[in-house]
Write a protein that holds these residues in place. Sequence first.
Motif, short mmCIF file in Angstrom:
data_model
loop_
_atom_site.label_atom_id
_atom_site.label_comp_id
_atom_site.label_asym_id
_atom_site.label_seq_id
_atom_site.Cartn_x
_atom_site.Cartn_y
_atom_site.Cartn_z
N GLU A 1 -9.56 60.33 -89.55
CA GLU A 1 -8.29 59.87 -89.15
C GLU A 1 -7.70 60.20 -88.12
O GLU A 1 -6.93 59.33 -87.25
CB GLU A 1 -7.35 59.76 -90.36
CG GLU A 1 -6.16 59.18 -90.40
CD GLU A 1 -5.12 59.09 -91.70
OE1 GLU A 1 -3.97 58.68 -91.73
OE2 GLU A 1 -6.00 58.89 -92.88
N ARG B 1 -4.10 52.20 -91.39
CA ARG B 1 -3.21 53.30 -91.25
C ARG B 1 -3.22 53.35 -89.64
O ARG B 1 -2.07 53.76 -88.96
CB ARG B 1 -3.62 54.66 -91.75
CG ARG B 1 -3.08 54.71 -93.07
CD ARG B 1 -3.75 56.34 -93.66
NE ARG B 1 -3.46 56.17 -94.98
CZ ARG B 1 -3.79 57.17 -95.90
NH1 ARG B 1 -4.34 58.15 -95.25
NH2 ARG B 1 -3.69 57.31 -97.04
N THR B 2 -4.37 53.33 -88.90
CA THR B 2 -4.35 53.67 -87.24
C THR B 2 -4.56 52.15 -86.47
O THR B 2 -4.20 52.32 -85.24
CB THR B 2 -5.49 54.68 -87.17
OG1 THR B 2 -6.96 53.95 -87.52
CG2 THR B 2 -5.47 56.00 -88.12
N ARG C 1 -6.66 58.03 -84.90
CA ARG C 1 -5.17 58.08 -84.27
C ARG C 1 -5.25 58.23 -82.97
O ARG C 1 -4.19 57.91 -82.12
CB ARG C 1 -4.33 58.99 -84.97
CG ARG C 1 -3.91 58.80 -86.42
CD ARG C 1 -2.98 59.49 -86.94
NE ARG C 1 -2.64 59.26 -88.34
CZ ARG C 1 -2.12 57.93 -88.83
NH1 ARG C 1 -1.43 57.45 -88.11
NH2 ARG C 1 -1.83 57.99 -90.36
N GLU D 1 -8.69 52.34 -95.47
CA GLU D 1 -7.40 52.86 -95.40
C GLU D 1 -7.15 53.38 -94.30
O GLU D 1 -6.03 53.35 -93.70
CB GLU D 1 -7.42 53.74 -96.53
CG GLU D 1 -7.56 53.61 -97.88
CD GLU D 1 -7.56 54.65 -99.12
OE1 GLU D 1 -7.56 55.75 -98.85
OE2 GLU D 1 -7.22 54.36 -100.31
#
Length: 264
Positions: free
Chosen positions: A25, A54-55, A29, A50
């Motif tokens: 993750e 999120r990114t 990012r 997921e």
Amino acid sequence: MDLELTGRVACVTGGGLGIGRVVAETLAREGASVVITSRRIETLEKAAAEITERTGAEVAAIASDTSDTASVRRMVDEAVERFGRVEILVNGAAAPAGLVRNSLHEADPELLLADLNTKVVGYLRCAQACAPHMRQAGYGRIVNIGGLTGRSSHALSGMRNVAVVHLTKVLSDQLGPAGITVNTIHPGVVETEHIHELYEREARKQGTTAAAVEQGFIDRTPIRRVLAATEIADLVAFLASPRAGGITGESVGIDGGLTRGIFL
């Protein structure tokens, strides 16, 4: 600091859970496309979805078994087919805490061999499969996740982390001329799904509670806390970046000062 990872392609083994997932993750990012791999596709697909949510990064879930050479090569081939290249490899697939943590008379040699096959030879398999693509790209970063048991004598499984350090140094010599760096990091006590299993095991051995085991680690750590997985991931991201091009063949502890040895 801009780590200049936008557009890079990373492969994270053991990327569905724990430190590996947080590393994936963090790289996402920072702008990298990421392949996460382990044996359980359901876990990988959930994590990939997921992380993407999120990114906004592209994250691919590809199952593989690092104890199987053909499986590793298929995974890397699929990653290259998907993204065109692989420039960053984070080796983290291994049994958390090791399979052999007991005394000599209780130790299972087959489990020790499994530890070495998955973590040491598995890291070699992944590096071997990724290195030609890194050479072709003119850029490569390999970050191996080691462990503090390699710097102590309390678990036979620690020999796998000693071997990872040796592998790291050898590969750094061989791959450096191609612009590929290779480093190991040794995480300390890190808040993950697996650490609570370790607390429970140690509590049963010591005849105490999991909370007492955790507090014991905290009391022995100079910063007086358990580390967050994001702290490990931030170091991995830096070592994977162009900013760390002068660092190779090194073993870096990130343990809040828990290790008392002096390493030059």
